[in-house]
Design a protein around this motif. Structure first.
Motif, PDB file in Angstrom:
ATOM      1  N   LEU A  14       0.815  -1.216   0.000  1.00  0.00           N
ATOM      2  CA  LEU A  14       0.000   0.000   0.000  1.00  0.00           C
ATOM      3  C   LEU A  14       0.849   1.268   0.000  1.00  0.00           C
ATOM      4  O   LEU A  14       0.334   2.362  -0.248  1.00  0.00           O
ATOM      5  N   LEU A  15       2.143   1.126   0.273  1.00  0.00           N
ATOM      6  CA  LEU A  15       3.029   2.292   0.241  1.00  0.00           C
ATOM      7  C   LEU A  15       3.136   2.892  -1.157  1.00  0.00           C
ATOM      8  O   LEU A  15       3.554   4.045  -1.306  1.00  0.00           O
ATOM      9  N   THR A  16       2.766   2.136  -2.189  1.00  0.00           N
ATOM     10  CA  THR A  16       2.787   2.690  -3.552  1.00  0.00           C
ATOM     11  C   THR A  16       1.816   3.862  -3.679  1.00  0.00           C
ATOM     12  O   THR A  16       1.954   4.686  -4.595  1.00  0.00           O
ATOM     13  N   ARG A  17       0.847   3.971  -2.780  1.00  0.00           N
ATOM     14  CA  ARG A  17      -0.102   5.083  -2.826  1.00  0.00           C
ATOM     15  C   ARG A  17       0.583   6.424  -2.555  1.00  0.00           C
ATOM     16  O   ARG A  17       0.056   7.475  -2.919  1.00  0.00           O
ATOM     17  N   LEU A  18       1.743   6.383  -1.902  1.00  0.00           N
ATOM     18  CA  LEU A  18       2.482   7.625  -1.675  1.00  0.00           C
ATOM     19  C   LEU A  18       2.913   8.237  -2.999  1.00  0.00           C
ATOM     20  O   LEU A  18       2.796   9.450  -3.200  1.00  0.00           O
ATOM     21  N   ALA A  19       3.418   7.406  -3.898  1.00  0.00           N
ATOM     22  CA  ALA A  19       3.862   7.897  -5.201  1.00  0.00           C
ATOM     23  C   ALA A  19       2.685   8.386  -6.036  1.00  0.00           C
ATOM     24  O   ALA A  19       2.827   9.302  -6.856  1.00  0.00           O
ATOM     25  N   GLU A  20       1.519   7.790  -5.810  1.00  0.00           N
ATOM     26  CA  GLU A  20       0.320   8.163  -6.566  1.00  0.00           C
ATOM     27  C   GLU A  20      -0.429   9.334  -5.925  1.00  0.00           C
ATOM     28  O   GLU A  20      -1.487   9.730  -6.413  1.00  0.00           O
ATOM     29  N   LYS A  21       0.096   9.857  -4.827  1.00  0.00           N
ATOM     30  CA  LYS A  21      -0.538  10.953  -4.077  1.00  0.00           C
ATOM     31  C   LYS A  21      -1.922  10.568  -3.552  1.00  0.00           C
ATOM     32  O   LYS A  21      -2.778  11.430  -3.351  1.00  0.00           O
ATOM     33  N   LYS A  22      -2.123   9.284  -3.299  1.00  0.00           N
ATOM     34  CA  LYS A  22      -3.406   8.803  -2.794  1.00  0.00           C
ATOM     35  C   LYS A  22      -3.336   8.639  -1.278  1.00  0.00           C
ATOM     36  O   LYS A  22      -3.356   7.531  -0.742  1.00  0.00           O
ATOM     37  N   TYR A  23      -3.214   9.760  -0.589  1.00  0.00           N
ATOM     38  CA  TYR A  23      -3.163   9.730   0.867  1.00  0.00           C
ATOM     39  C   TYR A  23      -3.670  11.061   1.401  1.00  0.00           C
ATOM     40  O   TYR A  23      -3.792  12.050   0.671  1.00  0.00           O
ATOM     41  N   THR A  24      -3.987  11.064   2.678  1.00  0.00           N
ATOM     42  CA  THR A  24      -4.419  12.294   3.348  1.00  0.00           C
ATOM     43  C   THR A  24      -3.548  12.512   4.577  1.00  0.00           C
ATOM     44  O   THR A  24      -2.861  11.592   5.046  1.00  0.00           O
ATOM     45  N   ILE A  25      -3.585  13.730   5.082  1.00  0.00           N
ATOM     46  CA  ILE A  25      -2.837  14.083   6.293  1.00  0.00           C
ATOM     47  C   ILE A  25      -3.830  14.389   7.406  1.00  0.00           C
ATOM     48  O   ILE A  25      -4.737  15.206   7.225  1.00  0.00           O
ATOM     49  N   GLU A  26      -3.652  13.727   8.534  1.00  0.00           N
ATOM     50  CA  GLU A  26      -4.533  13.926   9.691  1.00  0.00           C
ATOM     51  C   GLU A  26      -3.771  14.682  10.774  1.00  0.00           C
ATOM     52  O   GLU A  26      -2.657  14.295  11.136  1.00  0.00           O
ATOM     53  N   HIS A  27      -4.361  15.742  11.291  1.00  0.00           N
ATOM     54  CA  HIS A  27      -3.713  16.545  12.333  1.00  0.00           C
ATOM     55  C   HIS A  27      -4.121  16.039  13.712  1.00  0.00           C
ATOM     56  O   HIS A  27      -5.298  15.793  13.967  1.00  0.00           O
ATOM     57  N   ARG A  28      -3.148  15.903  14.591  1.00  0.00           N
ATOM     58  CA  ARG A  28      -3.391  15.461  15.955  1.00  0.00           C
ATOM     59  C   ARG A  28      -2.913  16.523  16.945  1.00  0.00           C
ATOM     60  O   ARG A  28      -1.808  17.065  16.838  1.00  0.00           O
ATOM     61  N   MET A  29      -3.765  16.792  17.909  1.00  0.00           N
ATOM     62  CA  MET A  29      -3.486  17.791  18.944  1.00  0.00           C
ATOM     63  C   MET A  29      -2.315  17.376  19.835  1.00  0.00           C
ATOM     64  O   MET A  29      -2.134  16.203  20.153  1.00  0.00           O
ATOM     65  N   LEU A  30      -1.529  18.361  20.249  1.00  0.00           N
ATOM     66  CA  LEU A  30      -0.446  18.164  21.209  1.00  0.00           C
ATOM     67  C   LEU A  30      -0.725  18.994  22.463  1.00  0.00           C
ATOM     68  O   LEU A  30      -1.446  19.994  22.418  1.00  0.00           O
ATOM     69  N   LEU A  31      -0.125  18.583  23.566  1.00  0.00           N
ATOM     70  CA  LEU A  31      -0.206  19.331  24.813  1.00  0.00           C
ATOM     71  C   LEU A  31       1.162  19.918  25.157  1.00  0.00           C
ATOM     72  O   LEU A  31       2.172  19.212  25.103  1.00  0.00           O
TER      73      LEU A  31
END
Length: 288
Positions: A111-128
């Motif tokens: 599934l890492l081939t999706r990186l080259a295909e730009k088939k991914y999203t970025i999820e933001h996670r809160m920090l303290l």
């Protein structure tokens, strides 16, 4: 695109999974750099494959687009702190048991081939932002992706704690400690101590007492803009400790105040699949 590979050699024996991942990425034209995430203990140094080009993590992150790490949630927490100064996202491959923060299992590397295909999203996670104050002096600062945990020492004595929100008294109790968690950390120690499960993309501060000797000290879900503080009681011969994301414990004294607030910074996690959080909960906790 350049990806830094960061395997935990105690989890990924012989770096077999990391090297397979490198093959997948190189095959689709992605540049890679292999970096060990920490200095190895000479007494328990694992066997590493020879003939590999092990590079300096900090140098490679300066020009990287993504940090790909291999291990359990602890490894991902460590990787997130490495990536934060460079504002690059993290993708975790689970080599542990539960791995709530990991996107892939070690058998899903194609599934890492999706990186080259730009088939991914970025999820933001809160920090303290976590700080320890003694009077006007700040003794300790750190960032928490999962939690900041105040606990008693090894001696079986409870500690007295006072919790405030924005300076307003919430409750006092005696017990084994308290967990101040992010939504990401809601499925970690906080959940085991009876705290609520919160969707990881939410922005709340969770307060979960540990074995409280009080009927009033219940878990709380507080707003993202609250400043939550925990004051340690002044009783003699009692010791408390603070640990951030499971890191090295900082010794607290009576009267010290542990203060947490939402950080302006966020951790960015790569998502290759469109899994619902509830599907992940069911899978990881074995309820289906």
């Amino acid at each position: 695109m350049k990806v830094v590979l960061s395997p935990n050699p105690y989890r990924d024996r012989g770096l077999k999974t990391a090297l397979r991942a490198r093959e997948v990425l190189n095959r689709c034209g992605i540049e890679t750099a292999l970096c060990l995430p920490f200095s190895l203990d000479q007494g328990t140094k694992p066997d590493l494959p020879k003939g590999q080009d092990y590079r300096d993590m900090q140098e490679e992150l300066k020009t990287a687009d993504l940090l790909l790490c291999f291990g359990g949630d602890g490894t991902i927490l460590h990787a997130a702190k490495d990536a934060l100064p460079y504002d690059i996202p993290v993708l975790g491959v689970n080599m542990g048991s539960v791995g709530f923060m990991a996107e892939l299992e070690h058998g899903e590397l194609e599934l890492l081939t999706r990186l080259a295909e730009k088939k991914y999203t970025i999820e933001h996670r809160m920090l303290l932002d976590v700080a320890v104050r003694r009077g006007r002096e700040v003794l300790f600062r750190d960032l928490a992706l999962n939690d900041a945990v105040v606990t008693k020492g090894a001696v079986a004595r409870v500690i007295d704690l006072s919790v405030r929100g924005d300076g307003v008294h919430v409750y006092e109790f005696s017990g084994d400690g308290v967990i101040l968690a992010t939504p990401t950390g809601s499925t970690a120690y906080s959940m085991s101590a009876g705290g609520p499960i919160v969707e990881p993309t939410a922005e709340n501060i969770l307060v979960t007492p540990i074995c409280a000797h009080s009927l009033q000290a219940k878990p709380l879900v507080m707003g993202r803009d609250r400043v939550v503080s925990v004051r340690i009681g002044r009783q003699a011969r009692k010791t408390a400790y603070l640990s951030v994301d499971g890191g090295r414990a900082f010794r607290l004294s009576g009267g010290d105040v542990v203060e947490v607030r939402r950080s302006r910074r966020v951790t960015r996690l790569v998502r290759l699949m469109d899994h619902s959080f509830y599907e992940i909960i069911n899978q990881k906790l074995g309820r289906t």
